[in-house]
Structure formats: structure tokens, C-alpha cells
Motif scaffolding. Structure first.
Motif, PDB file in Angstrom:
ATOM      1  N   ILE A   1      53.564  37.486  96.027  1.00 60.07           N
ATOM      2  CA  ILE A   1      54.247  36.199  96.219  1.00 60.07           C
ATOM      3  C   ILE A   1      55.758  36.377  96.169  1.00 60.07           C
ATOM      4  O   ILE A   1      56.489  35.810  96.987  1.00 60.07           O
ATOM      5  CB  ILE A   1      53.762  35.169  95.182  1.00 60.07           C
ATOM      6  CG1 ILE A   1      52.316  34.760  95.491  1.00 60.07           C
ATOM      7  CG2 ILE A   1      54.656  33.940  95.171  1.00 60.07           C
ATOM      8  CD1 ILE A   1      51.687  33.882  94.450  1.00 60.07           C
TER       9      ILE A   1
ATOM     10  N   ILE B   1      51.761  30.712 100.242  1.00 62.83           N
ATOM     11  CA  ILE B   1      51.277  31.003  98.892  1.00 62.83           C
ATOM     12  C   ILE B   1      49.838  31.528  98.914  1.00 62.83           C
ATOM     13  O   ILE B   1      49.515  32.516  98.258  1.00 62.83           O
ATOM     14  CB  ILE B   1      51.386  29.755  97.995  1.00 62.83           C
ATOM     15  CG1 ILE B   1      52.845  29.330  97.824  1.00 62.83           C
ATOM     16  CG2 ILE B   1      50.750  30.001  96.637  1.00 62.83           C
ATOM     17  CD1 ILE B   1      53.688  30.302  97.054  1.00 62.83           C
ATOM     18  N   VAL B   2      48.969  30.874  99.685  1.00 66.78           N
ATOM     19  CA  VAL B   2      47.554  31.265  99.691  1.00 66.78           C
ATOM     20  C   VAL B   2      47.372  32.636 100.331  1.00 66.78           C
ATOM     21  O   VAL B   2      46.661  33.497  99.805  1.00 66.78           O
ATOM     22  CB  VAL B   2      46.709  30.194 100.423  1.00 66.78           C
ATOM     23  CG1 VAL B   2      45.270  30.639 100.551  1.00 66.78           C
ATOM     24  CG2 VAL B   2      46.787  28.874  99.693  1.00 66.78           C
ATOM     25  N   GLY B   3      48.025  32.869 101.457  1.00 59.40           N
ATOM     26  CA  GLY B   3      47.915  34.164 102.125  1.00 59.40           C
ATOM     27  C   GLY B   3      48.497  35.296 101.302  1.00 59.40           C
ATOM     28  O   GLY B   3      47.936  36.392 101.244  1.00 59.40           O
ATOM     29  N   ASN B   4      49.633  35.036 100.670  1.00 57.44           N
ATOM     30  CA  ASN B   4      50.236  36.050  99.806  1.00 57.44           C
ATOM     31  C   ASN B   4      49.355  36.343  98.602  1.00 57.44           C
ATOM     32  O   ASN B   4      49.272  37.483  98.149  1.00 57.44           O
ATOM     33  CB  ASN B   4      51.618  35.599  99.347  1.00 57.44           C
ATOM     34  CG  ASN B   4      52.610  35.541 100.478  1.00 57.44           C
ATOM     35  OD1 ASN B   4      52.326  35.950 101.594  1.00 57.44           O
ATOM     36  ND2 ASN B   4      53.777  34.996 100.200  1.00 57.44           N
ATOM     37  N   THR B   5      48.688  35.321  98.078  1.00 60.56           N
ATOM     38  CA  THR B   5      47.789  35.518  96.944  1.00 60.56           C
ATOM     39  C   THR B   5      46.615  36.408  97.334  1.00 60.56           C
ATOM     40  O   THR B   5      46.258  37.337  96.604  1.00 60.56           O
ATOM     41  CB  THR B   5      47.274  34.162  96.429  1.00 60.56           C
ATOM     42  OG1 THR B   5      48.387  33.380  96.017  1.00 60.56           O
ATOM     43  CG2 THR B   5      46.331  34.346  95.268  1.00 60.56           C
ATOM     44  N   ILE B   6      46.034  36.149  98.498  1.00 57.14           N
ATOM     45  CA  ILE B   6      44.909  36.965  98.949  1.00 57.14           C
ATOM     46  C   ILE B   6      45.352  38.405  99.194  1.00 57.14           C
ATOM     47  O   ILE B   6      44.672  39.360  98.802  1.00 57.14           O
ATOM     48  CB  ILE B   6      44.292  36.344 100.214  1.00 57.14           C
ATOM     49  CG1 ILE B   6      43.648  35.004  99.864  1.00 57.14           C
ATOM     50  CG2 ILE B   6      43.272  37.279 100.848  1.00 57.14           C
ATOM     51  CD1 ILE B   6      43.223  34.192 101.060  1.00 57.14           C
TER      52      ILE B   6
END
Length: 98
Positions: free
Chosen positions: A19, A32-37
Motif C-alpha cells: 500500500i 487499496i484493494v488491489g494493493n492489498t491483494i
């Protein structure tokens, strides 16, 4: 600390690394979601790959003692795994969208 808690902390550090890399390098960000994955998978991959050198969670709590230096190395590698996971995911994304 148990081995499971150390593994969860490593994954969390990888997420934070991905992130923060997404905020610094805007062209690699997936939100945020893509970076978390990307951080989860990058962190797990790099820890599994380099953990054989002796800083995996089992080695950190070996014989009932907690090795702080191995834990710090684990956190650094996990953070780098999140960053590398984000970069590799963006390179694959760009390659597939050409």
C-alpha cells in the motif's frame, strides 16, 4: 509469540509495504484493494522462497525463545515482497492489456 502470529504479522507488513509503495509510485497502484491483494501474495511468496535461509516463523521461535533479529529480517523481506508483488502484478497487467 507463536508461529501463526508471526506469519500473520508478516502478511500484514507485506500489505503495508504494498500500500505504501502504491502511494509512492502512483503508476504501479491498483487502489487499496488491489494493493492489498498484491501485498498478501507477494509477501507470502517471498517469505516462502527466502524463508529457507533461516528466518521463517519456525526458526524465529525455535526452542521456546524469540529471536528478534530474525523477526526483523522476516519483516523486511515481507515488506519487500509486498512491493515486488505490486510491481510484478502491474507488469503482468500491462503485458496482458497490450
Amino acid at each position: 509469540m507463536t508461529e501463526t502470529l508471526i506469519s500473520l504479522i508478516s502478511i500484514l507488513v507485506g500489505i503495508i509495504g504494498a500500500i505504501s509503495a502504491g502511494f509512492v509510485f502512483k503508476k504501479y497502484s491498483f487502489g487499496i484493494v488491489g494493493n492489498t491483494i498484491a501485498g498478501v501474495f507477494g509477501s507470502i511468496f517471498l517469505i516462502k522462497f527466502f524463508g529457507r535461509l533461516g528466518f521463517n516463523p519456525q526458526s524465529i521461535v525455535q526452542n521456546g525463545t524469540f529471536n528478534t533479529s530474525l523477526f526483523l529480517i522476516n519483516c523486511i523481506v515481507s515488506s519487500l515482497g509486498g512491493v515486488f508483488g505490486l510491481i510484478v502484478l502491474k507488469l503482468i497487467y500491462n503485458k496482458l492489456n497490450k
